[in-house]
Enzyme design. Structure first.
Site, PDB file in Angstrom:
ATOM      1  CB  CYS A  26       8.789  -5.113   5.114  1.00  0.00           C
ATOM      2  SG  CYS A  26       7.264  -5.623   5.429  1.00  0.00           S
ATOM      3  CG  HIS A  56      -2.284 -10.335   1.785  1.00  0.00           C
ATOM      4  ND1 HIS A  56      -2.687  -8.815   1.685  1.00  0.00           N
ATOM      5  CD2 HIS A  56      -3.277 -10.624   2.687  1.00  0.00           C
ATOM      6  CE1 HIS A  56      -3.716  -8.703   2.430  1.00  0.00           C
ATOM      7  NE2 HIS A  56      -4.267  -9.535   2.784  1.00  0.00           N
ATOM      8  CG  HIS A 149      -5.512  -4.367   1.788  1.00  0.00           C
ATOM      9  ND1 HIS A 149      -4.958  -4.174   3.061  1.00  0.00           N
ATOM     10  CD2 HIS A 149      -4.918  -5.056   1.177  1.00  0.00           C
ATOM     11  CE1 HIS A 149      -3.949  -4.764   3.020  1.00  0.00           C
ATOM     12  NE2 HIS A 149      -3.649  -5.362   1.694  1.00  0.00           N
ATOM     13  CD  GLU A 151      -1.748  -0.508   5.096  1.00  0.00           C
ATOM     14  OE1 GLU A 151      -1.007  -1.373   4.494  1.00  0.00           O
ATOM     15  OE2 GLU A 151      -1.529   0.599   4.828  1.00  0.00           O
ATOM     16  CB  CYS A 258       5.766   1.623   4.302  1.00  0.00           C
ATOM     17  SG  CYS A 258       6.008   0.006   3.311  1.00  0.00           S
ATOM     18  CB  SER A 288      -1.781  -4.748  -1.656  1.00  0.00           C
ATOM     19  OG  SER A 288      -1.704  -3.438  -2.325  1.00  0.00           O
ATOM     20  CG  ASN A 289       3.977  -5.568  -1.225  1.00  0.00           C
ATOM     21  OD1 ASN A 289       4.810  -6.053  -1.712  1.00  0.00           O
ATOM     22  ND2 ASN A 289       3.503  -6.387  -0.313  1.00  0.00           N
TER      23      ASN A 289
HETATM   24  S1  SF4 Z   1       3.725  -1.023   5.949  1.00  0.00           S
HETATM   25 FE1  SF4 Z   1       5.318  -1.429   4.827  1.00  0.00          FE
HETATM   26  S2  SF4 Z   1       6.827  -2.349   6.463  1.00  0.00           S
HETATM   27 FE2  SF4 Z   1       5.027  -2.295   7.259  1.00  0.00          FE
HETATM   28  S3  SF4 Z   1       3.924  -4.250   6.880  1.00  0.00           S
HETATM   29 FE3  SF4 Z   1       3.230  -2.876   5.482  1.00  0.00          FE
HETATM   30  S4  SF4 Z   1       4.680  -3.411   3.748  1.00  0.00           S
HETATM   31 FE4  SF4 Z   1       5.714  -3.997   5.624  1.00  0.00          FE
END
Ligand code: SF4
Length: 381
Positions: A26, A56, A149, A151, A258, A288-289
């Protein structure tokens, strides 16, 4: 505009691959990696640290380490290098998922300027801004995310700077939180049940009267939506709200996922419309994603979560990650003897595209298919 999420079919005869319309790196990750390598190039004489893993993905992190970058913490906040060893001459890069206000202050006190080497993704900052906006209107910020996490810890820290904040990791926790809102549970229980997930001086009786929901940017979109809808309904019933008065108790915070997470998830939904036999998802096991892409596929067909092509051992065996036991397991006959075999392939936002190409080449290889890259490219002319 409505986007097309139909996968691309790579037709190798006995092997048919449905490649997700959106997958892989991304903007935030590309930007962070670029800044990290530029920092190394421009500062040959300095010690360069990263607060924690940049993203990650083990391959990307190993690459950064081979260029001399050292990680200060592991993914779970465990200190690998003491802050006491840092000096004002050192460079500390903030990773894409950002960091807490407390850590930033700590670094600034040592004399390290964090702004210049801050790779926090703008989409993460957008969540912080949204949290700040609703906090300033006296809403408590509910964060849907994984409590440990990086974030989520960073978003929690930024939200808690302005207002009371609580993290809920899933719908089960949202339902438990709602019991405190509705007065069905004793407030005293909250502090044990949500230990480590609420801000200092959080008052159950006072701080759950006006709420808004934001999320870790990489959660499953449908999960966040379901949690927000559920808590909104709880507030509507408790305070007898109507459409015109909902905002008195529930802040509108849509769209804090996002774009990359959303598009990768929508592309998986597009792939799942096909008649595929199995899915291979590529990414770091702590991403995670990526884990959410796996969850989506698992609902419909056999799914193998692998970190690279090396995990495909032969046309018969695959070594793949199993979430419940948190270890790799070996599965035989994963191609199920199908001819042709139809495979869905996608990767997470922190996975370099070269790994996807590697997996496709490995499948071609183990199936002994005689096709060159040139012949493959020909298909698209
Ligand atoms: S928020 Fe979205 S665009 Fe930004 S680093 Fe994470 S996955 Fe990537």
């Amino acid at each position: 505009m409505k986007k097309d999420f139909t996968p691309t079919l790579l037709d190798f005869g006995p092997l048919q691959i449905y490649l997700a319309r959106h997958f892989g790196f991304c903007y935030g990750v590309e930007n962070a990696i670029e800044i990290a390598f530029r920092t190394v190039e421009e500062n040959p004489d300095k010690r360069i640290f990263l607060l924690s893993e940049m993203i990650h993905n083990p391959q990307v992190n190993a690459d950064l380490q081979s260029h001399g970058i050292q990680f200060m913490q592991d993914n779970y906040g465990k200190q690998l290098i003491s802050f006491d060893t840092l000096t004002a001459d050192d460079i500390v890069i903030i990773p894409a998922f950002g960091t807490t206000i407390e850590l930033e202050e700590k670094l600034n006190k040592i004399g390290i300027q964090t702004e210049k080497y801050d790779t926090t993704c703008p989409f993460v900052e957008k969540v912080w801004n949204r949290s700040e906006q609703i906090a300033k209107k006296n809403y408590t910020v509910i964060i849907h995310g994984k409590p440990k996490h990086e974030e989520t810890r960073a978003t929690f820290s930024h939200a808690a700077f302005y207002a009371p904040a609580v993290i809920v990791k899933d719908m089960e926790q949202a339902i438990e939180l709602a019991k405190y809102i509705k007065g069905e549970k004793q407030p005293a229980q909250f502090y044990e049940e949500f230990k480590g997930q609420y801000s200092d001086d959080f008052s159950v009786t006072h701080d759950l009267q006006r709420i808004g929901v934001v999320n870790q940017t990489t959660m499953l979109a449908s999960d966040t939506q379901a949690i927000a809808d559920y808590l909104k309904q709880v507030m509507v019933e408790k305070y007898k709200l109507v459409t015109a008065t909902v905002e008195e108790r529930f802040a509108d915070t849509r769209d804090t996922l996002c774009y990359a997470t959303l598009e990768n998830q929508q592309a998986v939904s597009g792939m799942l419309q096909t008649d595929a036999d199995l899915a291979i998802i590529i990414g770091g096991y702590n991403s995670s994603n990526t884990s959410h892409l796996v969850e989506l596929c698992e609902e419909k067909l056999p799914t193998y979560f692998i970190s690279s092509e090396e995990k495909i051992l032969s046309a018969n065996e695959i070594l793949h990650y199993n979430f419940p036991t948190k270890e790799e397991i070996l599965t035989s006959d994963f191609l199920q003897g199908k001819k042709p075999v139809r495979i869905l392939i996608t990767s997470g936002a922190s996975c370099p595209d070269a790994l996807v190409e590697g997996v496709i080449n490995k499948l071609i290889d183990v199936l002994n298919l005689k096709i060159s890259t040139e012949q493959l490219i020909e298909q698209f002319h």
